[in-house]
Design an enzyme around this catalytic site. Structure first.
Site, PDB file in Angstrom:
ATOM      1  N   PRO A 211       6.855   5.611  -1.593  1.00 53.52           N
ATOM      2  CA  PRO A 211       7.988   6.584  -1.270  1.00 53.52           C
ATOM      3  C   PRO A 211       7.339   7.793  -0.915  1.00 53.52           C
ATOM      4  CG  PRO A 211       8.477   5.155  -2.959  1.00 53.52           C
ATOM      5  CD  PRO A 211       7.076   4.936  -2.902  1.00 53.52           C
TER       6      PRO A 211
ATOM      7  N   GLU B 118       1.116   0.393  10.111  1.00 48.53           N
ATOM      8  CA  GLU B 118      -0.552   0.044   9.807  1.00 48.53           C
ATOM      9  C   GLU B 118      -1.203   1.415  10.426  1.00 48.53           C
ATOM     10  OE1 GLU B 118      -2.083  -3.821   9.966  1.00 48.53           O
ATOM     11  OE2 GLU B 118      -0.011  -4.529   9.838  1.00 48.53           O
TER      12      GLU B 118
ATOM     13  N   LEU C  71       0.997  -1.098   0.142  1.00 46.10           N
ATOM     14  CA  LEU C  71       0.064   0.050  -0.046  1.00 46.10           C
ATOM     15  C   LEU C  71       0.978   1.152  -0.052  1.00 46.10           C
ATOM     16  CD1 LEU C  71      -2.477   1.948   1.060  1.00 46.10           C
ATOM     17  CD2 LEU C  71      -1.942   1.175   3.379  1.00 46.10           C
ATOM     18  N   THR C  72       1.902   1.306   1.054  1.00 43.76           N
ATOM     19  CA  THR C  72       2.660   2.504   1.210  1.00 43.76           C
ATOM     20  C   THR C  72       3.424   2.960   0.010  1.00 43.76           C
ATOM     21  OG1 THR C  72       2.597   2.167   3.628  1.00 43.76           O
ATOM     22  CG2 THR C  72       4.062   3.701   2.832  1.00 43.76           C
TER      23      THR C  72
ATOM     24  N   SER D 220       0.281   6.808  14.980  1.00 45.39           N
ATOM     25  CA  SER D 220      -0.538   7.280  16.254  1.00 45.39           C
ATOM     26  C   SER D 220      -1.554   8.513  15.859  1.00 45.39           C
ATOM     27  CB  SER D 220       0.176   7.599  17.253  1.00 45.39           C
ATOM     28  OG  SER D 220       0.845   6.357  17.896  1.00 45.39           O
TER      29      SER D 220
ATOM     30  N   GLY E 203       2.307   7.323   3.055  1.00 44.75           N
ATOM     31  CA  GLY E 203       1.571   6.140   3.684  1.00 44.75           C
ATOM     32  C   GLY E 203       0.369   6.775   4.283  1.00 44.75           C
TER      33      GLY E 203
ATOM     34  N   ILE F  58       7.602  -2.660   2.627  1.00 44.37           N
ATOM     35  CA  ILE F  58       6.857  -3.667   2.277  1.00 44.37           C
ATOM     36  C   ILE F  58       7.334  -4.832   3.011  1.00 44.37           C
ATOM     37  CG2 ILE F  58       5.214  -5.105   1.005  1.00 44.37           C
ATOM     38  CD1 ILE F  58       4.881  -1.990   0.988  1.00 44.37           C
TER      39      ILE F  58
ATOM     40  N   GLN G 292      15.542   0.915  31.549  1.00 46.33           N
ATOM     41  CA  GLN G 292      16.401   1.486  32.864  1.00 46.33           C
ATOM     42  C   GLN G 292      16.666   0.425  33.821  1.00 46.33           C
ATOM     43  OE1 GLN G 292      16.687   4.690  32.289  1.00 46.33           O
ATOM     44  NE2 GLN G 292      17.236   5.231  34.238  1.00 46.33           N
ATOM     45  N   ILE G 293      15.532  -0.364  34.050  1.00 42.57           N
ATOM     46  CA  ILE G 293      15.529  -1.191  35.128  1.00 42.57           C
ATOM     47  C   ILE G 293      16.827  -1.995  34.922  1.00 42.57           C
ATOM     48  CG2 ILE G 293      14.764  -3.465  36.070  1.00 42.57           C
ATOM     49  CD1 ILE G 293      11.802  -1.922  36.107  1.00 42.57           C
TER      50      ILE G 293
END
Ligand SMILES: Cc1cc2nc3c(=O)[nH]c(=O)nc-3n(C[C@H](O)[C@H](O)[C@H](O)COP(=O)(O)OP(=O)(O)OC[C@H]3O[C@@H](n4cnc5c(N)ncnc54)[C@H](O)[C@@H]3O)c2cc1C
Length: 387
Positions: free
Chosen positions: A129, A367, A126-127, A370, A132, A159, A340-341
């Protein structure tokens, strides 16, 4: 009553994949990752276990399960490693599922049996250059009917599974007609080895290093007219449905990574000491792990709801976007805290938490970023941009 308890069959699958991930994947995946090598041996074993056929009917060689079962497998794999999880996710959710959902009987019979066995992989292009998130605005790939052949020209970026030695076909979205408002988009299946279809070398990636991601180009690539998937002009609608489902799968993968961070830290804080006590003794460490567990649980419940609605054929678009958004946030936050831990060891590639840290970022991108998930949620709430 709402039930969040897995039934016997689901629990059996979950624990089988958990064992597989710990016994087969965990001991060797670090080496593949370091070498940026596709793990053919592991993929073959996943195929034998039936993972590539999980949500498909037995008549195509599948396991007769559903999308929830597929997501459970992704969750358990991602607790140990995301490269193998994304290989499965893309092969099933993006590669084989559109063929199953939109393909003709002949296309299903031709492609699905070997995909369900994991002997071959399919990819979804789908995406491009040039973009996307902005589909169809960013699309340039075209397909024109010339006699009884489609002539495809253009390129695709990032892809997954498109360049492995066992990839058999890439379904590419292409503009089949331009009109004034919105271009007409269709999905065309392009088998590997088709003249004019070239696959670039593997990208050098920050994470998912043992998975296969390529740029593709189509130079007047000819395929028979019956390689159209679904109807002419339905490619955009098909892609939206595929992506909605894929987001649930990525949410499960994200929740699995978030849980894997908890698993690794619970072990480490008992082994490592500082200032005369195990790390587990310190409340600030306990609180960090408590927050990590809370995020992993919320992320898991979010994909459970989205997947349950998908399987029950109820509307799930908003739940899928929410599950992906909170899941990828949880993965990022938990990977940061786990590193970090672990202190300095958390920065060393030989430890799984370092892989988790590198693998988490792309979950906020692939996909649908955000930002795109927030757009989907806002639109589902009636907050249209034109309002
Ligand atoms: C490892 C990997 C594997 C992938 N596998 C596949 C695959 O198998 N098949 C496939 O088709 N694609 C695949 N992708 C592509 C992926 O889905 C895209 O990268 C993603 O959708 C984002 O598109 P883009 O990279 O073009 O970013 P862009 O769309 O250019 O976005 C850039 C930034 O702008 C933001 N943005 C864009 N529009 C808006 C807006 N209107 N408002 C606010 N912010 C906005 C985005 O959120 C992002 O932060 C893969 C990507 C990666 C990294």
């Amino acid at each position: 009553m709402v039930s969040f308890t897995l039934n016997e069959e689901q629990e059996a699958l979950r624990s089988t994949v958990e064992d597989f991930a710990r016994e087969v994947v965990a001991p060797v995946i670090g080496g593949y990752y370091e070498r940026a090598e596709f793990p053919y041996e592991i993929v073959a074993k996943m195929g034998k276990l039936g993972l590539f056929g999980l949500p498909f009917p037995e008549e195509y060689g599948g396991m007769g399960g559903d999308y929830f079962a597929f997501c459970l497998a992704l969750h358990e794999l991602a607790r140990v490693d995301s490269s193998v999880a994304i290989t499965l996710e893309a092969a099933v959710g993006l590669g084989a599922m559109p063929i199953f959902r939109f393909g003709s009987d002949a296309q299903r019979e031709r492609w699905l049996p070997e995909l369900c066995q994991g002997e071959r992989l399919a990819a979804f292009g789908l995406t491009e250059p040039g973009g996307g998130s902005d589909i169809p605005g960013g699309m340039r790939t075209t397909a024109q009917l010339d006699g009884d052949e489609w002539v495809v020209s253009g390129s695709k970026a990032f892809i997954t599974n498109s360049g492995t030695a066992i990839t058999s076909v890439v379904t590419a979205l292409a503009i089949t007609e331009r009109s004034d408002d919105r271009p007409q988009i269709s999905a065309i299946m392009i088998p590997t080895g088709t003249p004019g279809f070239t696959v670039a070398p593997e990208y050098s990636k920050v994470g998912w290093c043992a998975s296969d991601t390529r740029e593709l180009s189509f130079d007047s690539c000819r395929v028979p007219a019956d390689h159209l998937l679904g109807e002419v002009g339905r490619g955009y609608a098909q892609f939206l449905q595929t992506l909605d489902e894929g987001r649930v799968a990525i949410a499960a993968l994200s929740a699995g990574l978030a849980q894997g961070c908890v698993d690794e830290c619970l072990r480490y804080v008992r082994e490592r000491s500082a200032f005369g006590h195990e790390l587990a003794h310190y409340q600030s460490i306990q609180f960090k792990i408590a927050d990590m567990e809370a995020r992993a649980q919320v992320a898991r419940l979010a994909w459970y709801e989205a997947a349950a609605r998908l399987v029950a054929r109820q509307p799930f678009k908003k739940q899928a976007a929410i599950a992906k958004l909170v899941g990828s946030n949880a993965a990022m936050d938990n990977a940061r805290d786990a590193t970090q831990i672990y202190g300095g060891y958390g920065f060393m590639n030989e430890f799984p938490v370092a892989r988790f840290y590198r693998d988490a970022k792309v979950l906020e991108i692939g996909e649908g970023t955000s930002e795109v998930q927030r757009m989907v949620i806002a639109r589902q709430l009636g907050l249209d941009r034109s309002a």
